[in-house]
Motif scaffolding. Structure first.
Motif, PDB file in Angstrom:
ATOM      1  N   THR A   1       0.891  -1.418  -0.415  1.00 30.82           N
ATOM      2  CA  THR A   1      -0.195  -0.166   0.722  1.00 30.82           C
ATOM      3  C   THR A   1       1.129   1.248   0.053  1.00 30.82           C
ATOM      4  OG1 THR A   1      -1.550  -1.154   1.799  1.00 30.82           O
ATOM      5  CG2 THR A   1      -1.441   1.397   1.496  1.00 30.82           C
TER       6      THR A   1
ATOM      7  N   ALA B   1      -7.419  -1.830  -0.183  1.00 24.63           N
ATOM      8  CA  ALA B   1      -7.031  -0.385  -0.578  1.00 24.63           C
ATOM      9  C   ALA B   1      -5.338  -0.372  -1.218  1.00 24.63           C
ATOM     10  CB  ALA B   1      -7.111   1.129   0.099  1.00 24.63           C
TER      11      ALA B   1
ATOM     12  N   ASP C   1      -9.514   6.483   0.772  1.00 25.79           N
ATOM     13  CA  ASP C   1      -8.447   5.369   0.253  1.00 25.79           C
ATOM     14  C   ASP C   1      -9.236   5.080  -1.810  1.00 25.79           C
ATOM     15  OD1 ASP C   1     -10.938   3.015   0.169  1.00 25.79           O
ATOM     16  OD2 ASP C   1     -10.489   3.091   2.350  1.00 25.79           O
TER      17      ASP C   1
ATOM     18  N   GLY D   1     -10.298   1.656  -2.818  1.00 25.33           N
ATOM     19  CA  GLY D   1     -10.640   0.348  -2.190  1.00 25.33           C
ATOM     20  C   GLY D   1     -11.592   0.080  -2.612  1.00 25.33           C
TER      21      GLY D   1
END
Length: 164
Positions: free
Chosen positions: A49, A88, A108, A110
């Motif tokens: 991430t 995410a 995020d 996601g």
């Protein structure tokens, strides 16, 4: 069975991260930005991430210990949800002040979800709302399938007793 063990190990890492990184004693030795970095590293747990962390330490210095803990827990829950439920790959965390208000943003990229049709099986959003309410703040939350999730906490900054 493997999935269950993996879930348990992730939970153990999160609990250890909370105990080690967000206890009041450890916060006395870390800036707000360092605490945010610490919690993202703990929650990331080997994922790839990317984080965009922009913390105004002047704004953070205006928070008392309880406000700091509450905002860190809100950020922890929002980041954790983005990683675990949203998958995410990019998460933004910002803290800044403007016009007598302090603002925390966690966003995020996601999967997102439809808040109207969410099952509501977890307690994350309920807990975040309760924390924001205890701060006398306001929570704005938006998400939609395929568009990620955005959480904004705003709270009025009260003058410190020494300023009067």
């Amino acid at each position: 069975l493997e999935s269950g063990v993996k879930t348990i190990n992730t939970t153990i890492r999160e609990v250890r991260g909370y105990i080690a990184g967000l206890s009041p004693e450890s916060l006395q030795h870390q800036t707000f930005a360092d605490s945010i970095r610490s919690l993202t590293q703990t929650l990331d747990a080997g994922r790839k991430t990317k984080y965009d962390l922009r913390i105004d330490e002047t704004a953070a210095s205006l928070l008392n210990e309880d406000q700091t803990m509450q905002l860190l827990q809100i950020a922890r829950e929002a980041v954790s949800n983005g990683l675990r439920h949203g998958g995410a790959t990019q998460i933004t965390v910002r803290l800044h002040q403007s016009a007598g208000e302090l603002c925390l943003l966690v966003q995020d990229n996601g999967r997102g979800f439809s808040p109207e049709t969410a099952s509501g099986g977890g307690h994350g959003l309920t807990n975040m709302r309760a924390r924001v309410e205890s701060l006398g703040g306001k929570l704005q939350f938006s998400s939609s399938p395929g568009a990620g999730t955005k959480l904004i906490v705003t709270m009025t900054l009260l003058p410190s007793p020494s300023a009067t």
